[in-house]
Design a protein around this motif. Structure first.
Motif, PDB file in Angstrom:
ATOM      1  N   LEU A   1      11.775   8.918  14.996  1.00  0.00           N
ATOM      2  CA  LEU A   1      10.378   8.458  14.897  1.00  0.00           C
ATOM      3  C   LEU A   1       9.362   9.578  14.686  1.00  0.00           C
ATOM      4  O   LEU A   1       8.216   9.316  14.333  1.00  0.00           O
ATOM      5  CB  LEU A   1       9.987   7.694  16.181  1.00  0.00           C
TER       6      LEU A   1
ATOM      7  N   ILE B   1       4.667  12.818  12.802  1.00  0.00           N
ATOM      8  CA  ILE B   1       3.612  12.891  13.815  1.00  0.00           C
ATOM      9  C   ILE B   1       3.577  14.317  14.361  1.00  0.00           C
ATOM     10  O   ILE B   1       4.553  15.055  14.225  1.00  0.00           O
ATOM     11  CB  ILE B   1       3.833  11.883  14.979  1.00  0.00           C
TER      12      ILE B   1
ATOM     13  N   TRP C   1       0.331   6.506  16.492  1.00  0.00           N
ATOM     14  CA  TRP C   1       0.804   5.128  16.295  1.00  0.00           C
ATOM     15  C   TRP C   1       2.332   5.159  16.144  1.00  0.00           C
ATOM     16  O   TRP C   1       2.841   5.627  15.131  1.00  0.00           O
ATOM     17  CB  TRP C   1       0.145   4.555  15.045  1.00  0.00           C
TER      18      TRP C   1
ATOM     19  N   LEU D   1       6.023   2.862  17.226  1.00  0.00           N
ATOM     20  CA  LEU D   1       6.686   1.685  17.817  1.00  0.00           C
ATOM     21  C   LEU D   1       8.179   1.958  17.883  1.00  0.00           C
ATOM     22  O   LEU D   1       8.762   2.478  16.919  1.00  0.00           O
ATOM     23  CB  LEU D   1       6.446   0.451  16.932  1.00  0.00           C
TER      24      LEU D   1
ATOM     25  N   LYS E   1      10.375  -3.210  19.251  1.00  0.00           N
ATOM     26  CA  LYS E   1       9.140  -3.833  18.732  1.00  0.00           C
ATOM     27  C   LYS E   1       9.414  -5.251  18.253  1.00  0.00           C
ATOM     28  O   LYS E   1      10.547  -5.579  17.862  1.00  0.00           O
ATOM     29  CB  LYS E   1       8.597  -2.988  17.570  1.00  0.00           C
TER      30      LYS E   1
ATOM     31  N   TYR F   1       6.326  -8.220  13.819  1.00  0.00           N
ATOM     32  CA  TYR F   1       5.010  -7.902  13.261  1.00  0.00           C
ATOM     33  C   TYR F   1       4.145  -7.079  14.220  1.00  0.00           C
ATOM     34  O   TYR F   1       2.919  -7.100  14.118  1.00  0.00           O
ATOM     35  CB  TYR F   1       4.307  -9.188  12.820  1.00  0.00           C
TER      36      TYR F   1
ATOM     37  N   VAL G   1       1.634  -4.838  12.313  1.00  0.00           N
ATOM     38  CA  VAL G   1       0.451  -5.534  11.787  1.00  0.00           C
ATOM     39  C   VAL G   1      -0.484  -5.894  12.943  1.00  0.00           C
ATOM     40  O   VAL G   1      -1.689  -5.637  12.896  1.00  0.00           O
ATOM     41  CB  VAL G   1       0.868  -6.830  11.035  1.00  0.00           C
TER      42      VAL G   1
ATOM     43  N   VAL H   1      -2.585  10.220   6.893  1.00  0.00           N
ATOM     44  CA  VAL H   1      -1.148   9.932   6.939  1.00  0.00           C
ATOM     45  C   VAL H   1      -0.441  11.066   6.212  1.00  0.00           C
ATOM     46  O   VAL H   1      -0.846  11.454   5.102  1.00  0.00           O
ATOM     47  CB  VAL H   1      -0.831   8.575   6.259  1.00  0.00           C
TER      48      VAL H   1
ATOM     49  N   ASN I   1       5.365   9.879   4.265  1.00  0.00           N
ATOM     50  CA  ASN I   1       5.489   8.738   5.176  1.00  0.00           C
ATOM     51  C   ASN I   1       5.163   7.459   4.382  1.00  0.00           C
ATOM     52  O   ASN I   1       4.217   6.720   4.685  1.00  0.00           O
ATOM     53  CB  ASN I   1       4.534   8.918   6.368  1.00  0.00           C
TER      54      ASN I   1
ATOM     55  N   LYS J   1       6.196   4.390   3.771  1.00  0.00           N
ATOM     56  CA  LYS J   1       6.013   3.028   4.287  1.00  0.00           C
ATOM     57  C   LYS J   1       4.643   2.867   4.949  1.00  0.00           C
ATOM     58  O   LYS J   1       4.003   1.828   4.843  1.00  0.00           O
ATOM     59  CB  LYS J   1       7.129   2.726   5.304  1.00  0.00           C
ATOM     60  N   VAL J   2       4.208   3.928   5.608  1.00  0.00           N
ATOM     61  CA  VAL J   2       2.927   3.856   6.330  1.00  0.00           C
ATOM     62  C   VAL J   2       1.744   3.917   5.345  1.00  0.00           C
ATOM     63  O   VAL J   2       0.744   3.216   5.518  1.00  0.00           O
ATOM     64  CB  VAL J   2       2.855   4.936   7.431  1.00  0.00           C
TER      65      VAL J   2
ATOM     66  N   LYS K   1      -2.088  -1.885   1.874  1.00  0.00           N
ATOM     67  CA  LYS K   1      -1.963  -3.349   1.876  1.00  0.00           C
ATOM     68  C   LYS K   1      -3.009  -3.988   2.794  1.00  0.00           C
ATOM     69  O   LYS K   1      -3.557  -5.049   2.486  1.00  0.00           O
ATOM     70  CB  LYS K   1      -0.549  -3.726   2.335  1.00  0.00           C
ATOM     71  N   MET K   2      -3.287  -3.327   3.900  1.00  0.00           N
ATOM     72  CA  MET K   2      -4.255  -3.897   4.850  1.00  0.00           C
ATOM     73  C   MET K   2      -5.700  -3.681   4.394  1.00  0.00           C
ATOM     74  O   MET K   2      -6.622  -4.274   4.937  1.00  0.00           O
ATOM     75  CB  MET K   2      -4.030  -3.314   6.237  1.00  0.00           C
TER      76      MET K   2
HETATM   77  C1  LIG Z   1       4.112   3.449  11.928  1.00  0.00           C
HETATM   78  C2  LIG Z   1       4.922   2.341  12.573  1.00  0.00           C
HETATM   79  C3  LIG Z   1       4.331   2.031  13.953  1.00  0.00           C
HETATM   80  C4  LIG Z   1       4.813   1.073  11.701  1.00  0.00           C
HETATM   81  O1  LIG Z   1       5.644   0.069  12.237  1.00  0.00           O
HETATM   82  P1  LIG Z   1       6.756  -0.680  11.311  1.00  0.00           P
HETATM   83  O2  LIG Z   1       7.389  -1.722  12.145  1.00  0.00           O
HETATM   84  O3  LIG Z   1       7.625   0.359  10.701  1.00  0.00           O
HETATM   85  O4  LIG Z   1       5.805  -1.336  10.180  1.00  0.00           O
HETATM   86  P2  LIG Z   1       6.238  -2.135   8.871  1.00  0.00           P
HETATM   87  O5  LIG Z   1       5.497  -1.530   7.734  1.00  0.00           O
HETATM   88  O6  LIG Z   1       7.739  -2.231   8.762  1.00  0.00           O
HETATM   89  O7  LIG Z   1       5.619  -3.571   9.180  1.00  0.00           O
HETATM   90  C5  LIG Z   1       6.258  -4.507  10.051  1.00  0.00           C
HETATM   91  C6  LIG Z   1       6.431  -5.816   9.310  1.00  0.00           C
HETATM   92  O8  LIG Z   1       5.136  -6.293   8.899  1.00  0.00           O
HETATM   93  C7  LIG Z   1       5.136  -6.516   7.499  1.00  0.00           C
HETATM   94  N1  LIG Z   1       3.808  -6.156   6.992  1.00  0.00           N
HETATM   95  C8  LIG Z   1       3.272  -4.907   6.890  1.00  0.00           C
HETATM   96  N2  LIG Z   1       2.020  -4.987   6.411  1.00  0.00           N
HETATM   97  C9  LIG Z   1       1.749  -6.291   6.209  1.00  0.00           C
HETATM   98  C10 LIG Z   1       0.634  -7.007   5.726  1.00  0.00           C
HETATM   99  N3  LIG Z   1      -0.485  -6.361   5.369  1.00  0.00           N
HETATM  100  N4  LIG Z   1       0.711  -8.343   5.652  1.00  0.00           N
HETATM  101  C11 LIG Z   1       1.825  -9.009   6.005  1.00  0.00           C
HETATM  102  N5  LIG Z   1       2.943  -8.386   6.500  1.00  0.00           N
HETATM  103  C12 LIG Z   1       2.890  -7.049   6.586  1.00  0.00           C
HETATM  104  C13 LIG Z   1       6.188  -5.583   6.942  1.00  0.00           C
HETATM  105  O9  LIG Z   1       6.646  -6.031   5.675  1.00  0.00           O
HETATM  106  C14 LIG Z   1       7.246  -5.673   8.021  1.00  0.00           C
HETATM  107  O10 LIG Z   1       8.003  -6.865   7.882  1.00  0.00           O
HETATM  108  P3  LIG Z   1       9.534  -6.781   7.281  1.00  0.00           P
HETATM  109  O11 LIG Z   1      10.333  -6.139   8.361  1.00  0.00           O
HETATM  110  O12 LIG Z   1       9.879  -8.201   7.026  1.00  0.00           O
HETATM  111  O13 LIG Z   1       9.417  -5.949   6.037  1.00  0.00           O
HETATM  112  C15 LIG Z   1       6.439   2.722  12.723  1.00  0.00           C
HETATM  113  O14 LIG Z   1       7.022   2.844  11.445  1.00  0.00           O
HETATM  114  C16 LIG Z   1       6.642   4.039  13.458  1.00  0.00           C
HETATM  115  O15 LIG Z   1       6.666   4.080  14.687  1.00  0.00           O
HETATM  116  N6  LIG Z   1       6.838   5.158  12.689  1.00  0.00           N
HETATM  117  C17 LIG Z   1       7.075   6.454  13.264  1.00  0.00           C
HETATM  118  C18 LIG Z   1       5.791   7.151  13.686  1.00  0.00           C
HETATM  119  C19 LIG Z   1       4.802   7.275  12.527  1.00  0.00           C
HETATM  120  O16 LIG Z   1       5.136   7.748  11.455  1.00  0.00           O
HETATM  121  N7  LIG Z   1       3.554   6.849  12.797  1.00  0.00           N
HETATM  122  C20 LIG Z   1       2.490   6.865  11.808  1.00  0.00           C
HETATM  123  C21 LIG Z   1       1.843   8.172  11.758  1.00  0.00           C
HETATM  124  S1  LIG Z   1       0.512   8.153  10.559  1.00  0.00           S
END
Ligand SMILES: CC(C)(COP(=O)(O)OP(=O)(O)OC[C@H]1O[C@@H](n2cnc3c(N)ncnc32)[C@H](O)[C@@H]1OP(=O)(O)O)[C@@H](O)C(=O)NCCC(=O)NCCS
Length: 180
Positions: A33, A37, A97, A99, A103, A106, A109, A132, A136, A138-139, A145-146
């Protein structure tokens, strides 16, 4: 001291306490994770001291550090923090941030929506700013997207702004994640 009541469909946020130090050390030092960070101590006593110092900032409304918890079991599954509060424009940064594997689907989100609820509705900021780390991916996609706007970059980070207007729109579009 502000009152927070931040609950979504499957998770809620509560303020950190000293007794969360061990969980936080484990989370931030989990190699699956912590690639993107900043490094933090693995020493639980040092982490406790950090939390005690942070609690003064919380009292002064300078910073808020939340534990992300599951609604169904109350298990703590992550962290998120609001900090670097600025004037003109009134803007807050969020980060720390993370998880873990327990977790909810969602939780990401929902926790992001609750951060914006705290920052815009309770603390009355006009925008959010955050960075970010490059790589990274995915983030980055998550924030775009948001509705975040990328405003600049350097070798290490991309920098984003999230406007209050987008929060207002998302409250409707994402209402199912908030359980309303
Ligand atoms: C950052 C973090 C908390 C995000 O959590 P995550 O569970 O990986 O987030 P995801 O992007 O997979 O989103 C979770 C779900 O919501 C969905 N989702 C994300 N954005 C969405 C949106 N805008 N609308 C609808 N669904 C959405 C995703 O598709 C995913 O669903 P899926 O598993 O079916 O694909 C996690 O990846 C983490 O702990 N990372 C390590 C630490 C880190 O890098 N932190 C960020 C530092 S900037």
């Amino acid at each position: 001291m502000k009152e927070f009541n931040l609950k979504a469909s499957t998770i809620y946020l509560r303020l950190v306490t000293e007794s969360d130090a061990e969980f936080i050390c484990g989370l931030r030092n989990d190699e699956t994770l912590n690639t993107y960070i900043s490094q933090s101590t693995a020493d639980v006593e040092a982490q406790k001291k950090w939390i005690i110092n942070y609690k003064n900032k919380e009292k002064n409304n300078e910073e808020y550090y939340f534990m992300i918890c599951r609604n169904d079991t109350d298990e703590v599954i992550g962290t998120v923090r609001l900090y670097d509060f600025k004037e003109n424009p009134k803007s807050f940064c969020w980060g720390s941030w993370i998880l873990n594997e327990n977790k909810t689907k969602y939780a990401a989100v929902e926790s992001a929506l609750l951060v914006y609820e705290a920052g815009f509705s309770i603390l009355e900021f006009e925008q959010s700013h955050f960075e970010v780390m490059k790589g990274n991916d995915k983030v980055h996609s998550f924030h775009l997207k948001m509705g975040a706007n990328k405003i600049s970059e350097d070798e290490i980070n991309d920098y984003y702004i999230f406007p209050k207007l987008k929060y207002e729109e998302n409250k409707i579009q994402y209402s199912r994640f908030l359980g309303s």
